[in-house]
Design a protein around this motif. Structure first.
Motif, PDB file in Angstrom:
ATOM      1  N   ALA A  99       0.846  -1.310   0.011  1.00 56.29           N
ATOM      2  CA  ALA A  99       0.056   0.000   0.152  1.00 56.29           C
ATOM      3  C   ALA A  99       0.936   1.393  -0.106  1.00 56.29           C
ATOM      4  CB  ALA A  99      -0.963   0.038   1.146  1.00 56.29           C
ATOM      5  N   LEU A 100       1.997   1.182   0.666  1.00 59.01           N
ATOM      6  CA  LEU A 100       2.588   2.565   0.970  1.00 59.01           C
ATOM      7  C   LEU A 100       3.367   2.778  -0.207  1.00 59.01           C
ATOM      8  CD1 LEU A 100       3.631   4.035   3.407  1.00 59.01           C
ATOM      9  CD2 LEU A 100       5.588   2.974   3.415  1.00 59.01           C
ATOM     10  N   MET A 101       3.975   1.795  -1.156  1.00 58.97           N
ATOM     11  CA  MET A 101       4.613   2.145  -2.553  1.00 58.97           C
ATOM     12  C   MET A 101       3.620   2.580  -3.586  1.00 58.97           C
ATOM     13  SD  MET A 101       7.730   2.033  -1.526  1.00 58.97           S
ATOM     14  CE  MET A 101       8.535   1.775  -0.255  1.00 58.97           C
ATOM     15  N   GLN A 102       2.296   2.191  -3.322  1.00 58.96           N
ATOM     16  CA  GLN A 102       1.247   2.817  -4.099  1.00 58.96           C
ATOM     17  C   GLN A 102       0.996   4.405  -3.795  1.00 58.96           C
ATOM     18  OE1 GLN A 102      -2.163   0.620  -5.792  1.00 58.96           O
ATOM     19  NE2 GLN A 102      -1.246  -1.098  -4.920  1.00 58.96           N
ATOM     20  N   VAL A 103       0.921   4.508  -2.790  1.00 55.55           N
ATOM     21  CA  VAL A 103       0.709   5.782  -2.334  1.00 55.55           C
ATOM     22  C   VAL A 103       1.904   6.879  -2.629  1.00 55.55           C
ATOM     23  CG1 VAL A 103       0.164   7.365  -0.343  1.00 55.55           C
ATOM     24  CG2 VAL A 103      -1.034   5.132  -0.444  1.00 55.55           C
ATOM     25  N   PHE A 104       3.149   6.261  -2.509  1.00 56.76           N
ATOM     26  CA  PHE A 104       4.469   7.136  -2.563  1.00 56.76           C
ATOM     27  C   PHE A 104       5.442   6.140  -3.378  1.00 56.76           C
ATOM     28  CE2 PHE A 104       2.874   8.413   1.919  1.00 56.76           C
ATOM     29  CZ  PHE A 104       2.620   9.673   1.548  1.00 56.76           C
ATOM     30  N   PRO A 105       4.964   6.353  -4.682  1.00 53.09           N
ATOM     31  CA  PRO A 105       5.928   5.274  -5.648  1.00 53.09           C
ATOM     32  C   PRO A 105       7.392   5.725  -5.606  1.00 53.09           C
ATOM     33  CG  PRO A 105       4.152   6.369  -6.566  1.00 53.09           C
ATOM     34  CD  PRO A 105       3.922   7.036  -5.204  1.00 53.09           C
ATOM     35  N   GLU A 106       8.037   6.739  -4.944  1.00 51.56           N
ATOM     36  CA  GLU A 106       9.634   7.000  -5.101  1.00 51.56           C
ATOM     37  C   GLU A 106      10.073   6.839  -3.589  1.00 51.56           C
ATOM     38  OE1 GLU A 106      10.880   7.521  -7.915  1.00 51.56           O
ATOM     39  OE2 GLU A 106       8.862   7.388  -8.779  1.00 51.56           O
ATOM     40  N   ALA A 107       9.023   6.539  -2.702  1.00 54.75           N
ATOM     41  CA  ALA A 107       9.649   6.422  -1.426  1.00 54.75           C
ATOM     42  C   ALA A 107      10.595   5.309  -1.151  1.00 54.75           C
ATOM     43  CB  ALA A 107       8.552   6.039  -0.300  1.00 54.75           C
ATOM     44  N   LYS A 108      11.402   5.463  -0.212  1.00 50.37           N
ATOM     45  CA  LYS A 108      12.651   4.436   0.248  1.00 50.37           C
ATOM     46  C   LYS A 108      12.468   4.462   1.594  1.00 50.37           C
ATOM     47  CE  LYS A 108      14.623   4.793  -3.867  1.00 50.37           C
ATOM     48  NZ  LYS A 108      16.121   5.250  -3.820  1.00 50.37           N
ATOM     49  N   VAL A 109      12.850   3.121   2.188  1.00 54.87           N
ATOM     50  CA  VAL A 109      12.879   2.810   3.659  1.00 54.87           C
ATOM     51  C   VAL A 109      14.041   2.352   4.385  1.00 54.87           C
ATOM     52  CG1 VAL A 109      11.469   1.378   5.291  1.00 54.87           C
ATOM     53  CG2 VAL A 109      10.354   1.818   2.995  1.00 54.87           C
ATOM     54  N   ILE A 110      14.295   3.225   5.297  1.00 59.68           N
ATOM     55  CA  ILE A 110      15.585   2.848   5.846  1.00 59.68           C
ATOM     56  C   ILE A 110      15.292   1.841   7.098  1.00 59.68           C
ATOM     57  CG2 ILE A 110      17.734   3.802   7.335  1.00 59.68           C
ATOM     58  CD1 ILE A 110      16.716   6.470   5.684  1.00 59.68           C
ATOM     59  N   CYS A 111      15.998   0.882   6.948  1.00 62.44           N
ATOM     60  CA  CYS A 111      15.408  -0.053   8.374  1.00 62.44           C
ATOM     61  C   CYS A 111      16.754  -0.417   9.059  1.00 62.44           C
ATOM     62  CB  CYS A 111      15.194  -1.575   7.581  1.00 62.44           C
ATOM     63  SG  CYS A 111      13.761  -1.355   6.647  1.00 62.44           S
ATOM     64  N   LEU A 112      16.741   0.012  10.447  1.00 61.19           N
ATOM     65  CA  LEU A 112      17.699  -0.075  11.473  1.00 61.19           C
ATOM     66  C   LEU A 112      17.727  -1.465  12.112  1.00 61.19           C
ATOM     67  CD1 LEU A 112      19.472   2.499  11.378  1.00 61.19           C
ATOM     68  CD2 LEU A 112      17.046   3.101  10.956  1.00 61.19           C
ATOM     69  N   VAL A 113      18.923  -2.175  12.269  1.00 67.98           N
ATOM     70  CA  VAL A 113      18.985  -3.386  12.875  1.00 67.98           C
ATOM     71  C   VAL A 113      20.152  -3.493  13.661  1.00 67.98           C
ATOM     72  CG1 VAL A 113      17.885  -4.614  10.955  1.00 67.98           C
ATOM     73  CG2 VAL A 113      20.408  -4.189  10.802  1.00 67.98           C
ATOM     74  N   ARG A 114      20.031  -4.610  14.489  1.00 70.51           N
ATOM     75  CA  ARG A 114      21.054  -4.528  15.600  1.00 70.51           C
ATOM     76  C   ARG A 114      21.045  -6.141  16.239  1.00 70.51           C
ATOM     77  NH1 ARG A 114      21.050  -1.089  21.079  1.00 70.51           N
ATOM     78  NH2 ARG A 114      23.140  -1.283  21.843  1.00 70.51           N
ATOM     79  N   ASP A 115      21.955  -6.693  16.424  1.00 71.40           N
ATOM     80  CA  ASP A 115      21.831  -7.971  17.003  1.00 71.40           C
ATOM     81  C   ASP A 115      21.035  -8.256  18.056  1.00 71.40           C
ATOM     82  OD1 ASP A 115      24.175  -9.407  15.366  1.00 71.40           O
ATOM     83  OD2 ASP A 115      25.637  -8.875  17.211  1.00 71.40           O
ATOM     84  N   VAL A 116      20.024  -9.236  18.074  1.00 73.96           N
ATOM     85  CA  VAL A 116      18.862  -9.108  18.847  1.00 73.96           C
ATOM     86  C   VAL A 116      19.177  -9.462  20.282  1.00 73.96           C
ATOM     87  CG1 VAL A 116      16.718 -10.611  19.389  1.00 73.96           C
ATOM     88  CG2 VAL A 116      17.662 -10.052  16.790  1.00 73.96           C
ATOM     89  N   SER A 117      20.353 -10.132  20.496  1.00 75.84           N
ATOM     90  CA  SER A 117      20.808 -10.342  21.936  1.00 75.84           C
ATOM     91  C   SER A 117      20.957  -8.942  22.440  1.00 75.84           C
ATOM     92  CB  SER A 117      21.900 -11.274  21.928  1.00 75.84           C
ATOM     93  OG  SER A 117      23.057 -10.669  21.045  1.00 75.84           O
ATOM     94  N   TRP A 118      21.522  -7.963  21.832  1.00 77.67           N
ATOM     95  CA  TRP A 118      21.894  -6.835  22.297  1.00 77.67           C
ATOM     96  C   TRP A 118      20.616  -5.971  22.271  1.00 77.67           C
ATOM     97  CZ3 TRP A 118      25.680  -5.939  25.406  1.00 77.67           C
ATOM     98  CH2 TRP A 118      26.934  -6.683  25.408  1.00 77.67           C
ATOM     99  N   ILE A 119      19.668  -6.014  21.590  1.00 77.37           N
ATOM    100  CA  ILE A 119      18.400  -5.356  21.682  1.00 77.37           C
ATOM    101  C   ILE A 119      17.714  -5.836  23.044  1.00 77.37           C
ATOM    102  CG2 ILE A 119      16.089  -5.179  20.885  1.00 77.37           C
ATOM    103  CD1 ILE A 119      17.221  -5.649  18.003  1.00 77.37           C
ATOM    104  N   MET A 120      17.692  -7.161  23.237  1.00 79.38           N
ATOM    105  CA  MET A 120      17.317  -7.632  24.510  1.00 79.38           C
ATOM    106  C   MET A 120      17.782  -6.840  25.840  1.00 79.38           C
ATOM    107  SD  MET A 120      14.667  -9.208  23.739  1.00 79.38           S
ATOM    108  CE  MET A 120      13.864 -10.555  22.700  1.00 79.38           C
TER     109      MET A 120
END
Length: 285
Positions: A99-120
Motif C-alpha cells: 500500500a505504501l509504495m502505491q501511495v508514494f511510488p518514489e519512497a525509500k525505507v531505512i531499516c535499522l537493525v542490531r544483534d537481537v541479543s543486544w536489543i534484549m
C-alpha cells in the motif's frame, strides 16, 4: 508546503537499533524533517479497515480514492512542516509496503537493525533503570516477573521485538525489497560519516555535512507514559560505547544468532552492514 509537493521516505526496522539516533542526525539537514515514531501508521491501517470488504463503505470508495485518502493523512499531519523531505518513523511500515509504495511510488525505507541479543540487553537495562514503574511494555505481573519472562514476552510474534523482526524479514523478500536499505546500528556508531554518505546515495539526495559530535534528541513526556524514562534520549556524540551484557549467558546466547540480514540469498534489499573487518559491505554504490 503541501505534502503533495514533498518527498516522503520512511524509517523502520528493529527497536533499540538506532532509529531515533538516525532521525536525530537526519534532522540536522535543513531540508529534512525526521522524528521518533508517529501515529500515522496506525491511522493508515485504520483507514484501510474502514473501507475494506465487509464494511458498508467499501463499495463507495474506489481504489484511487483510497490512495488519495491515505496520502491525505500525511498532508494533514505534516501540514505545518516546511521541509521538502519528510521521514516518517514506525516499525509497522515494513508490513505496509504494497500500500505504501502505491501511495508514494518514489519512497525509500531505512531499516535499522542490531544483534537481537543486544536489543534484549538494552530493553532489560531500560526496565532495571526504572524499578519504581510497572512499564506498559508488559501485560501482566507474570510477564514482568523475571528476565526470562520479560524477554520471552518481548520476543512474541506480535510483540515489541518479535513483530518488527518478522516484518523486516518479510520485507526483505518482498517485491519491494529494492526500496529498503538495512543499516546496522553498530556501524553507525563506529563509522557514521561513511554510513550517512551511503544513505544519501541510496536516497538520491545531495550530500550534507552532519555534525556527529552534536546530536540532540529527547522525548521525556512520551517515555514517561511508557514508564521507561530515557528510552528516546540519544547521546550527543555518535560513538561506540562497549559494555558487558547484563543478561544470563544462556539467554544472551538464545538470541545472538537471529541476524538474518547478514545472509540474504535472493533478496534485492540493500545493506550497510559490517564485514569481518568492520567495513561496509553490499552498500548501494
Amino acid at each position: 508546503m503541501p505534502a503533495k509537493d514533498r518527498s516522503f521516505h520512511f524509517i523502520s526496522g528493529l527497536p533499540r537499533s538506532g532509529s531515533t539516533l538516525t532521525a536525530a542526525i537526519l534532522r540536522q539537514n535543513p531540508r529534512f524533517s525526521a522524528n521518533m515514531s508517529s501515529p500515522i501508521a496506525g491511522l493508515f491501517d485504520g483507514m484501510i479497515a474502514q473501507v475494506s470488504a465487509g464494511t458498508e463503505l467499501s463499495a463507495m470508495v474506489s481504489q484511487d480514492q483510497r490512495a488519495r485518502l491515505l496520502r491525505g493523512l500525511f498532508e494533514s499531519y505534516y501540514a505545518e512542516q516546511t521541509e521538502p523531505v519528510i521521514f516518517d518513523t514506525n516499525r509497522a511500515w515494513t508490513t505496509k509496503l504494497p500500500a505504501l509504495m502505491q501511495v508514494f511510488p518514489e519512497a525509500k525505507v531505512i531499516c535499522l537493525v542490531r544483534d537481537v541479543s543486544w536489543i534484549m540487553d538494552s530493553m532489560e537495562r531500560q526496565f532495571r533503570q526504572n524499578p519504581f514503574e510497572h512499564t506498559l511494555l508488559f501485560n501482566s505481573q507474570g510477564e514482568r516477573s523475571t528476565v526470562y519472562t520479560r524477554l520471552e514476552a518481548l520476543a512474541g510474534a506480535a510483540r515489541l521485538v518479535g513483530f518488527p523482526w518478522h516484518a523486516l524479514r518479510e520485507a526483505c523478500y518482498s517485491e519491494f525489497a529494492n526500496r529498503i536499505i538495512i543499516v546496522e546500528y553498530d556501524l553507525i556508531t563506529h563509522r557514521p560519516k561513511e554510513v550517512f554518505r551511503l544513505l544519501y546515495e541510496f536516497l538520491g539526495e545531495e550530500h550534507f555535512e552532519h555534525d556527529f559530535s552534536a546530536v540532540d534528541y529527547d522525548a521525556p513526556s512520551f517515555d514517561a507514559q511508557l514508564g521507561l524514562e530515557g528510552l528516546h534520549k540519544v547521546h550527543s556524540e555518535v560513538a561506540p560505547r562497549p559494555r558487558k551484557t547484563i543478561l544470563p549467558p544462556d539467554l544472551f546466547k538464545r538470541f545472538e544468532n537471529m541476524a538474518f540480514w547478514r545472509d540474504l540469498p535472493d533478496s534485492a534489499a540493500f545493506k550497510i552492514t559490517a564485514a569481518s573487518d568492520d567495513t561496509p559491505q553490499n552498500a548501494p554504490l
